[in-house]
Design a protein around this motif. Structure first.
Motif, mmCIF file in Angstrom:
data_model
loop_
_atom_site.group_PDB
_atom_site.id
_atom_site.type_symbol
_atom_site.label_atom_id
_atom_site.label_comp_id
_atom_site.label_asym_id
_atom_site.label_seq_id
_atom_site.Cartn_x
_atom_site.Cartn_y
_atom_site.Cartn_z
ATOM 1 N N SER A 164 40.699 25.837 38.757
ATOM 2 C CA SER A 164 39.388 26.013 38.128
ATOM 3 C C SER A 164 38.328 25.092 38.734
ATOM 4 O O SER A 164 37.129 25.349 38.618
ATOM 5 C CB SER A 164 39.490 25.749 36.620
ATOM 6 N N ALA A 165 38.765 24.014 39.405
ATOM 7 C CA ALA A 165 37.806 23.082 39.998
ATOM 8 C C ALA A 165 37.000 23.720 41.115
ATOM 9 O O ALA A 165 35.881 23.278 41.414
ATOM 10 C CB ALA A 165 38.543 21.848 40.531
ATOM 11 N N PHE A 166 37.529 24.774 41.720
ATOM 12 C CA PHE A 166 36.848 25.395 42.854
ATOM 13 C C PHE A 166 35.553 26.106 42.458
ATOM 14 O O PHE A 166 34.759 26.480 43.322
ATOM 15 C CB PHE A 166 37.785 26.375 43.558
ATOM 16 N N ARG A 167 35.340 26.283 41.168
ATOM 17 C CA ARG A 167 34.089 26.908 40.722
ATOM 18 C C ARG A 167 32.878 26.044 41.066
ATOM 19 O O ARG A 167 31.740 26.543 41.091
ATOM 20 C CB ARG A 167 34.131 27.168 39.216
ATOM 21 N N ARG A 168 33.116 24.768 41.341
ATOM 22 C CA ARG A 168 32.008 23.874 41.695
ATOM 23 C C ARG A 168 31.527 24.079 43.130
ATOM 24 O O ARG A 168 30.460 23.594 43.501
ATOM 25 C CB ARG A 168 32.440 22.412 41.521
ATOM 26 N N LEU A 169 32.309 24.746 43.955
ATOM 27 C CA LEU A 169 31.909 24.965 45.348
ATOM 28 C C LEU A 169 30.685 25.875 45.404
ATOM 29 O O LEU A 169 30.536 26.783 44.580
ATOM 30 C CB LEU A 169 33.064 25.592 46.137
ATOM 31 N N PRO A 170 29.810 25.661 46.357
ATOM 32 C CA PRO A 170 28.583 26.477 46.436
ATOM 33 C C PRO A 170 28.882 27.924 46.808
ATOM 34 O O PRO A 170 29.926 28.234 47.403
ATOM 35 C CB PRO A 170 27.776 25.776 47.538
ATOM 36 N N GLU A 171 27.976 28.794 46.436
ATOM 37 C CA GLU A 171 28.113 30.200 46.820
ATOM 38 C C GLU A 171 28.104 30.311 48.338
ATOM 39 O O GLU A 171 27.383 29.597 49.032
ATOM 40 C CB GLU A 171 26.956 31.022 46.236
ATOM 41 N N GLY A 172 28.908 31.212 48.844
ATOM 42 C CA GLY A 172 28.958 31.404 50.285
ATOM 43 C C GLY A 172 29.833 30.398 51.009
ATOM 44 O O GLY A 172 29.808 30.334 52.245
ATOM 45 N N PHE A 173 30.611 29.619 50.281
ATOM 46 C CA PHE A 173 31.517 28.660 50.915
ATOM 47 C C PHE A 173 32.561 29.407 51.735
ATOM 48 O O PHE A 173 33.243 30.298 51.236
ATOM 49 C CB PHE A 173 32.191 27.797 49.845
ATOM 50 N N HIS A 174 32.685 29.048 53.008
ATOM 51 C CA HIS A 174 33.570 29.771 53.913
ATOM 52 C C HIS A 174 34.926 29.101 54.094
ATOM 53 O O HIS A 174 35.797 29.648 54.776
ATOM 54 C CB HIS A 174 32.908 29.907 55.289
ATOM 55 N N GLY A 175 35.090 27.921 53.520
ATOM 56 C CA GLY A 175 36.321 27.166 53.742
ATOM 57 C C GLY A 175 37.494 27.670 52.930
ATOM 58 O O GLY A 175 37.421 28.686 52.228
ATOM 59 N N LYS A 176 38.577 26.934 53.003
ATOM 60 C CA LYS A 176 39.822 27.295 52.333
ATOM 61 C C LYS A 176 39.956 26.534 51.027
ATOM 62 O O LYS A 176 39.685 25.330 50.958
ATOM 63 C CB LYS A 176 41.012 26.975 53.247
ATOM 64 N N ARG A 177 40.360 27.242 49.990
ATOM 65 C CA ARG A 177 40.650 26.629 48.699
ATOM 66 C C ARG A 177 42.165 26.545 48.553
ATOM 67 O O ARG A 177 42.850 27.571 48.635
ATOM 68 C CB ARG A 177 40.049 27.457 47.559
ATOM 69 N N ALA A 178 42.684 25.343 48.310
ATOM 70 C CA ALA A 178 44.133 25.155 48.246
ATOM 71 C C ALA A 178 44.503 24.407 46.977
ATOM 72 O O ALA A 178 43.977 23.325 46.710
ATOM 73 C CB ALA A 178 44.622 24.387 49.473
ATOM 74 N N VAL A 179 45.396 24.989 46.198
ATOM 75 C CA VAL A 179 45.871 24.339 44.981
ATOM 76 C C VAL A 179 47.110 23.513 45.329
ATOM 77 O O VAL A 179 48.076 24.036 45.888
ATOM 78 C CB VAL A 179 46.219 25.365 43.893
ATOM 79 N N GLY A 180 47.061 22.219 45.027
ATOM 80 C CA GLY A 180 48.209 21.376 45.333
ATOM 81 C C GLY A 180 47.896 19.905 45.173
ATOM 82 O O GLY A 180 46.747 19.507 44.993
#
Length: 292
Positions: free
Chosen positions: A189-205
């Motif tokens: 759920s923390a990834f919701r803080r990333l800006p719109e259009g973020f192209h990077g990788k989201r990794a849970v761990g």
């Protein structure tokens, strides 16, 4: 994680162990802490635990003498112990408990021309099961080459551990500059803080887990930023990234100014928002209202 007061350094026959002794003596000296070095002779189950292993004991005693000489060169005494056990990892943990140790410092060697590091079963066991802080010292960390900004200027592979307000902001800026960014957080759920259009990788761990870091590309990372809310988590993950995987740039947020100073003295690039914020507030107070 409190300032180290009682330190245990397990030693084996390599330079990394002696480097760990140097680090322990350096940290303990200004605070008059205690440093114990221990060499574990592993006894196979085909022999009784108290078997007389004269050759191994002589080598162990020589290692302890070497460690004492290294500590003396750093200007601080240590005490040494030789133990026999079935498993070195568990013996280290038991010794830490028996001596009320608050920090274990272990050395790991680089292998081959690439500088790749393998923790080994003993270090992994201690990392996963210790109830106190564990520092990992890579071989010859004191002699690490300086990485200039220009070496990392274009197309960095960056891992950001922690997707809070700061981590998400950092990730967004780096992503907008064209860098390859992986954001690691234990909560999806923390990834919701990333800006719109973020192209990077989201990794849970968990960034304190070596297997998680490897899964998400730590070996190919140019930079690692630890910016979670926990000083202990940030320092531990930064140590893994820097000393085990040889990441070129490792930046670590530490809230406690005392620990931030210790880790900075050991060569880690640290930032204390507590110290920084305090200085800003004091500077503001010194100025008259309305003056710039």
């Amino acid at each position: 994680m409190a300032t180290p007061r009682v330190i245990l350094v397990p030693i084996v026959a390599n330079q990394a162990s002696l480097d760990a002794v140097t680090v322990a003596a350096t940290v303990a000296k200004p605070r008059k802490g205690r440093v114990y070095v221990v060499h574990i002779i592993e006894v196979t189950r085909s022999l009784p635990l108290n078997a007389e292993l004269d050759a191994e004991a002589r080598r162990g005693e020589q290692l302890i003498r070497q460690a004492e000489e290294v500590a003396a060169a750093a200007g601080y005494p240590v005490s040494g112990t030789l133990l026999q056990a079935r498993e070195a990892g568990q013996a280290i943990l038991d010794e830490a408990v028996d001596n009320a140790v608050d920090t274990i410092i272990m050395g790991v060697e680089s292998s081959g021309n690439t500088g790749t590091v393998h923790l080994g079963r003993t270090v992994e066991h201690v990392l996963m099961n210790a109830t106190c802080a564990v520092w990992v010292v890579r071989q010859s960390m004191i002699l690490r080459r300086i990485i200039t900004t220009n070496e990392l200027a274009a197309g960095m592979n960056v891992i950001v551990m922690g997707c809070g307000r700061l981590g998400s902001r950092i990730a967004g800026i780096l992503d907008s500059e064209g860098h390859s960014v992986t954001v690691l957080d234990v909560n999806e759920s923390a990834f919701r803080r990333l800006p719109e259009g973020f192209h990077g990788k989201r990794a849970v761990g968990n960034g304190m887990d070596a297997h998680t870091l490897e899964k998400h590309g730590i070996q190919a990372a140019d930079a690692f930023l630890a910016v979670t809310q926990g000083d202990n988590r940030n320092y531990f993950a930064s140590q893994l990234a820097r000393e085990v995987y040889g990441v070129k740039r490792v930046l670590c947020r530490i809230y406690d100014p005392v620990r931030e100073g210790i880790f900075r003295d050991l060569g880690l690039e640290t930032f204390s928002p507590t110290s920084f914020g305090a200085q800003i507030m004091v500077d503001m107070l010194r100025k008259e209202p309305g003056r710039k």
